[in-house]
Design a protein around this motif. Structure first.
Motif, mmCIF file in Angstrom:
data_model
loop_
_atom_site.group_PDB
_atom_site.id
_atom_site.type_symbol
_atom_site.label_atom_id
_atom_site.label_comp_id
_atom_site.label_asym_id
_atom_site.label_seq_id
_atom_site.Cartn_x
_atom_site.Cartn_y
_atom_site.Cartn_z
ATOM 1 N N ASP A 7 0.751 -1.248 0.031
ATOM 2 C CA ASP A 7 0.113 0.001 0.161
ATOM 3 C C ASP A 7 0.825 1.260 -0.133
ATOM 4 O O ASP A 7 0.663 2.271 0.708
ATOM 5 N N ASP A 153 -5.064 16.471 8.334
ATOM 6 C CA ASP A 153 -6.068 17.193 7.405
ATOM 7 C C ASP A 153 -7.274 17.356 8.240
ATOM 8 O O ASP A 153 -8.171 16.485 8.192
ATOM 9 N N ALA A 156 -10.568 16.250 6.244
ATOM 10 C CA ALA A 156 -10.708 14.785 6.232
ATOM 11 C C ALA A 156 -12.063 14.518 6.848
ATOM 12 O O ALA A 156 -12.839 15.330 7.574
ATOM 13 N N GLU A 157 -12.688 13.339 6.343
ATOM 14 C CA GLU A 157 -13.741 12.950 6.905
ATOM 15 C C GLU A 157 -13.815 12.494 8.483
ATOM 16 O O GLU A 157 -12.620 12.035 8.759
ATOM 17 N N GLY A 159 -13.436 10.754 11.694
ATOM 18 C CA GLY A 159 -13.026 9.415 11.736
ATOM 19 C C GLY A 159 -11.793 8.807 11.083
ATOM 20 O O GLY A 159 -11.229 7.797 11.456
ATOM 21 N N GLU A 160 -11.588 9.594 10.169
ATOM 22 C CA GLU A 160 -10.347 9.456 9.430
ATOM 23 C C GLU A 160 -9.315 10.629 9.375
ATOM 24 O O GLU A 160 -8.281 10.462 8.488
ATOM 25 N N ARG A 161 -9.604 11.431 10.352
ATOM 26 C CA ARG A 161 -8.385 12.660 10.157
ATOM 27 C C ARG A 161 -7.095 11.772 11.179
ATOM 28 O O ARG A 161 -7.433 11.114 11.905
ATOM 29 N N THR A 162 -6.021 12.416 10.737
ATOM 30 C CA THR A 162 -4.856 12.070 11.557
ATOM 31 C C THR A 162 -4.132 13.144 12.096
ATOM 32 O O THR A 162 -4.545 14.262 11.820
ATOM 33 N N ALA A 166 -6.852 14.855 14.515
ATOM 34 C CA ALA A 166 -7.590 14.030 14.865
ATOM 35 C C ALA A 166 -8.101 14.222 16.498
ATOM 36 O O ALA A 166 -9.313 13.856 16.736
ATOM 37 N N GLU A 169 -11.325 16.097 17.286
ATOM 38 C CA GLU A 169 -12.635 15.120 17.766
ATOM 39 C C GLU A 169 -12.796 14.791 19.024
ATOM 40 O O GLU A 169 -13.840 14.046 19.551
#
Length: 435
Positions: A7, A153, A156-157, A159-162, A166, A169
């Motif tokens: 990946d 970011d 980002a949606e 639950g998908e932020r880093t 993140a 939230e």
């Protein structure tokens, strides 16, 4: 032995090959750090040729690129005996390739390792050829963690932020720190951390900042000004829990632990200072009274060694130039009060906005502040001196009421730490008053 990348840059893997692929070993997380992991396969302690297929796996990790280069050079002959000892080493002996065995290698390694995970790809025992290294073929993709990775970011949606995005939230975060804050350029991540804590939608957490390694330098620090951040200096020396050797580390983790300990034992109103820094064996250099006198007014909280009292955190200031928010405990006390009142008054929403509701709100908030005052967090010998609560037509206009706004004005008098204890001594001659 082939090297694969999964990946793009998600994991680093090395298939271990005998007659076909026996297993695939991957670092537990993304990034170039996985290239500092060495795998050493050998015969198990209980291995008996022709009787069983037991083998041994040693997983070694070096945190420093310089020492790992030396280890790779010496390990080219499949021997690490002369290399710098790894920072972390995991040993798995008497592993079995039999899936029904109690010591099946997949279960033993994946349940216990903090460095790698294995995926069976075939049957049988892997070749005991010595040492090999995890590596990744990243092509044009640079997996090195950088500033943007820490920032994340925010678009980002959910639950998908880093990264720091993140943490936006998470509503129960009160302390934020980046252990390797200065590994990506001095004060670059510092600014990101402060900006995160100061976001208008947050302002419910404080940043624990730490100095770069070495004696204090004002370059970079001079630009810091925030009531949501506190700065700590210098680095500290600990015993590495894996090797037992002395190791110099940033102080942020220890300071965050002191925050948590002080909150539990005394409360957020108590300045997290004059506390023993547990786990520290020594300081790289002494911070003198003169150093403290120069650094403290700038908002630098020092870690100092005191004879007979151990190594202690000696400072509780923010890096704010606003005297109202000079102290960490005052800032955190207000965060605590704001959040507590917000949570305890959620029942107000959609209630009729009238005098009866205002009286109930005043009573609810006053009861809470009275408890805070009795805990010693507020000044004053009476509640009237410690706080006030207003919620009536003096805080709201008719337009506010028509627009569904209920406005409560609260004032509190926080206690501030006694930073300097002054004793006045004078010479007095007995009987002088009667002369």
């Amino acid at each position: 032995m082939s090297v694969t990348d999964v990946d793009g840059n998600a994991t680093l893997t090395v298939p271990v090959v005998a007659s076909g692929v026996v297993m695939e070993v991957a670092a537990v997380g993304p990034g170039r750090w996985g290239q500092r992991i060495a795998l050493t396969f050998g015969d198990a302690s209980l291995y008996r040729p022709g009787t069983n297929e037991l083998f041994k796996l040693t997983v070694s990790y070096w945190s420093d690129d310089a020492t790992v280069s030396d280890a790779k050079r010496l390990g080219a002959a499949f021997s690490l005996a002369d290399a710098t000892p790894p920072d972390t080493q995991e040993v798995y002996d008497n592993l079995s390739p039999d899936e029904s065995a109690a010591n099946y290698y997949r279960d033993r390694i994946n349940d216990g390792s903090n460095l790698v995970e294995v995926t069976p790809r075939g049957s049988g025992r892997p070749p005991t050829v010595g040492t090999t290294w995890l590596a990744g073929n990243f092509g044009a993709v640079d997996p090195q963690v950088g500033l943007l990775d820490f920032r994340g970011d925010p678009e980002a949606e959910p639950g998908e932020r880093t990264g720091l995005a993140a943490f936006e939230e998470l509503r129960d975060v009160s302390i934020v720190s980046i252990p390797d804050e200065h590994s990506y350029g001095d004060y670059l991540l510092t600014g990101e951390l402060v900006a995160h804590c100061e976001q208008p939608a947050l302002k419910d957490r404080v940043a624990v900042l730490q100095s770069p390694q070495g004696p204090f330098q004002s370059d970079g620090f001079d630009g810091l000004d925030s009531k949501y951040a506190a700065y700590y200096y210098p680095w500290v020396v600990i015993h590495d829990p894996t090797t037992g050797a002395k190791k110099l580390v940033p102080p942020g983790g220890h300071v965050a632990g002191i925050f948590a300990r002080s909150d539990t034992e005394r409360g957020v109103h108590k300045a997290p200072a004059n506390e023993v820094v547990r786990g520290v064996v020594e300081l790289p250099f002494e911070v003198t009274d003169g150093d403290q006198a120069a650094l403290n007014p700038q908002g630098v909280n020092c870690i100092r060694s005191f004879r007979g009292r151990g190594i202690r955190l000696w400072g509780a200031r923010t890096v704010s130039s606003d005297p109202e928010w000079k102290y960490v405990n005052v800032r955190r006390l207000f965060i605590y009060i704001e959040q507590s009142i917000d949570l305890s008054t959620q029942w107000v929403v959609f209630e009729p906005n009238n005098e009866q509701l205002w009286a109930r709100v005043r009573q609810t908030v006053a009861n809470f502040l009275n408890t805070v005052w009795r805990d010693g967090a507020l000044m004053g010998t009476t509640p009237e001196e410690a706080y006030y609560v207003k919620c009536d037509r003096s805080t709201m206009t008719q337009a506010d009421i028509d627009n569904g706004k209920l406005i409560v004005e609260i004032g509190v008098a926080p206690t501030k730490p006694a930073e300097f204890v002054v004793f006045r001594l004078s010479q007095w001659t007995a009987g002088a008053e009667g002369a």
